[in-house]
Design an enzyme around this catalytic site. Structure first.
Site, short mmCIF file in Angstrom:
data_model
loop_
_atom_site.label_atom_id
_atom_site.label_comp_id
_atom_site.label_asym_id
_atom_site.label_seq_id
_atom_site.Cartn_x
_atom_site.Cartn_y
_atom_site.Cartn_z
N CYS A 179 -22.78 -4.81 9.21
CA CYS A 179 -22.88 -3.42 8.77
C CYS A 179 -23.96 -2.75 9.61
O CYS A 179 -24.44 -3.31 10.59
CB CYS A 179 -23.19 -3.33 7.28
SG CYS A 179 -24.74 -4.12 6.79
N THR A 180 -24.38 -1.55 9.24
CA THR A 180 -25.30 -0.78 10.08
C THR A 180 -26.66 -1.45 10.23
O THR A 180 -27.12 -1.71 11.34
CB THR A 180 -25.48 0.64 9.51
OG1 THR A 180 -24.20 1.24 9.30
CG2 THR A 180 -26.29 1.50 10.46
#
Length: 303
Positions: A179-180
């Site tokens: 994810c980020t």
């Protein structure tokens, strides 16, 4: 404060925090005193934040956060702010610091195995691995790792439903999740392991840490990484990307989108032109005019 010298930092930690409500006001005041902008979420499961300001002021806030007993080992990720990254400072009380909507998930007790960028790249070369992007569909469309699968979710709340539908396949495979910045993977991998998956891995520090340490020539990442602030997207080296945000629908728009016949600066874009009404377009046009007049007044005042 010169916004060109600002820095950006993000952080999170899952840690049981029974008296989190009592810290809301003092964290808010500490940030305001130091002229720091951004958002900090606090909940019984921990803390999650992104803030921006001058280096010394940001450091003052981080020193205070690390003075809280639960977060003495809180880790931070730094990058360039590229101007005024946020409009204001908000400290918010939440049920979850990243919302999945599932009870009984304890990332502070169990998560997937953390892999640094080189080990991550090696895992992606494994033919038996399933690479899962835990972000939303519009984030995935802007950039992703080679071979990654998107659950096509519009919200992280939708992720458990995707897992439930694909659990039979996932249980027998190595699963690499990203994810980020890492926080969604903490919950996603914990949820998968609770559902019986054994070989679960996650990218330590998320995409942002990967882009910071990997050159474009030695990278398995393609595209840009969406970020939830005024920078919109980042590229390798955490340099500012080429995406902007539509002022009408808040969707990210690329260079190609801005050449579309449906793109009108600050009014509409290819994602929302069909849903715009004459009334809404007039409203956005008036807002655009007011912004322009405000900037002209500020420019005159600075002369």
């Amino acid at each position: 404060m010169n916004s060109n010298n600002n820095i950006f930092t993000s952080f999170y930690k899952f840690s049981p925090w029974s008296d989190y409500r009592s810290y809301k006001e003092i964290i808010q005041k500490t940030c305001e005193k130091n002229k720091v902008l951004g958002t900090i979420l606090i909940a019984s499961e921990g803390i999650n934040g992104s803030i921006s300001g001058s280096k010394i002021n940001v450091e003052n806030v981080l020193i205070f956060l690390k003075s809280i007993e639960n977060f003495t080992d809180l880790e931070f990720k730094y990058s360039k702010a590229f101007g005024k990254t946020f409009r204001k400072m908000r400290v918010r009380l939440k049920k979850e610091i990243v919302t999945m909507g599932k009870d009984g998930i304890n990332p502070y007790q169990r998560t997937g195995k953390h892999l640094k960028p080189d080990a991550w790249d090696k895992l992606l070369n494994d033919k038996d691995v399933i690479i899962v992007d835990t972000r939303n569909v519009y984030e995935h469309s802007m950039g992703s790792f080679v071979g990654a699968r998107s659950p096509d979710t519009n919200s992280f709340r939708d992720f458990p439903e995707w897992v439930d539908k694909n659990l039979k396949e996932l249980k027998n495979k190595k699963i690499a999740m990203y994810c980020t910045g890492g926080i969604r993977c903490e919950k996603a991998t914990s949820y998968l392991m609770g559902m019986g998956c054994q070989s679960v891995y996650q990218l330590h520090g998320g995409i942002l840490k990967y882009l910071e340490s990997k050159s474009k020539e030695d990278s398995k990442w393609i595209g840009e990484c969406f970020v939830f602030d005024n920078r919109v997207s980042l590229d390798h080296g955490l340099e500012k990307g080429n995406h902007e945000v539509c002022h009408a629908c808040r969707m990210p728009i690329s260079k190609e989108d801005r050449f579309s016949e449906f793109y009108i600066s600050e009014i509409s874009c290819p994602h929302c032109h069909n849903s715009q009404t004459l009334k809404s377009m007039k409203r956005f046009a008036e807002r655009k005019l007011q912004r322009k007049l405000k900037k002209e007044r500020e420019d005159i005042a600075q002369r």
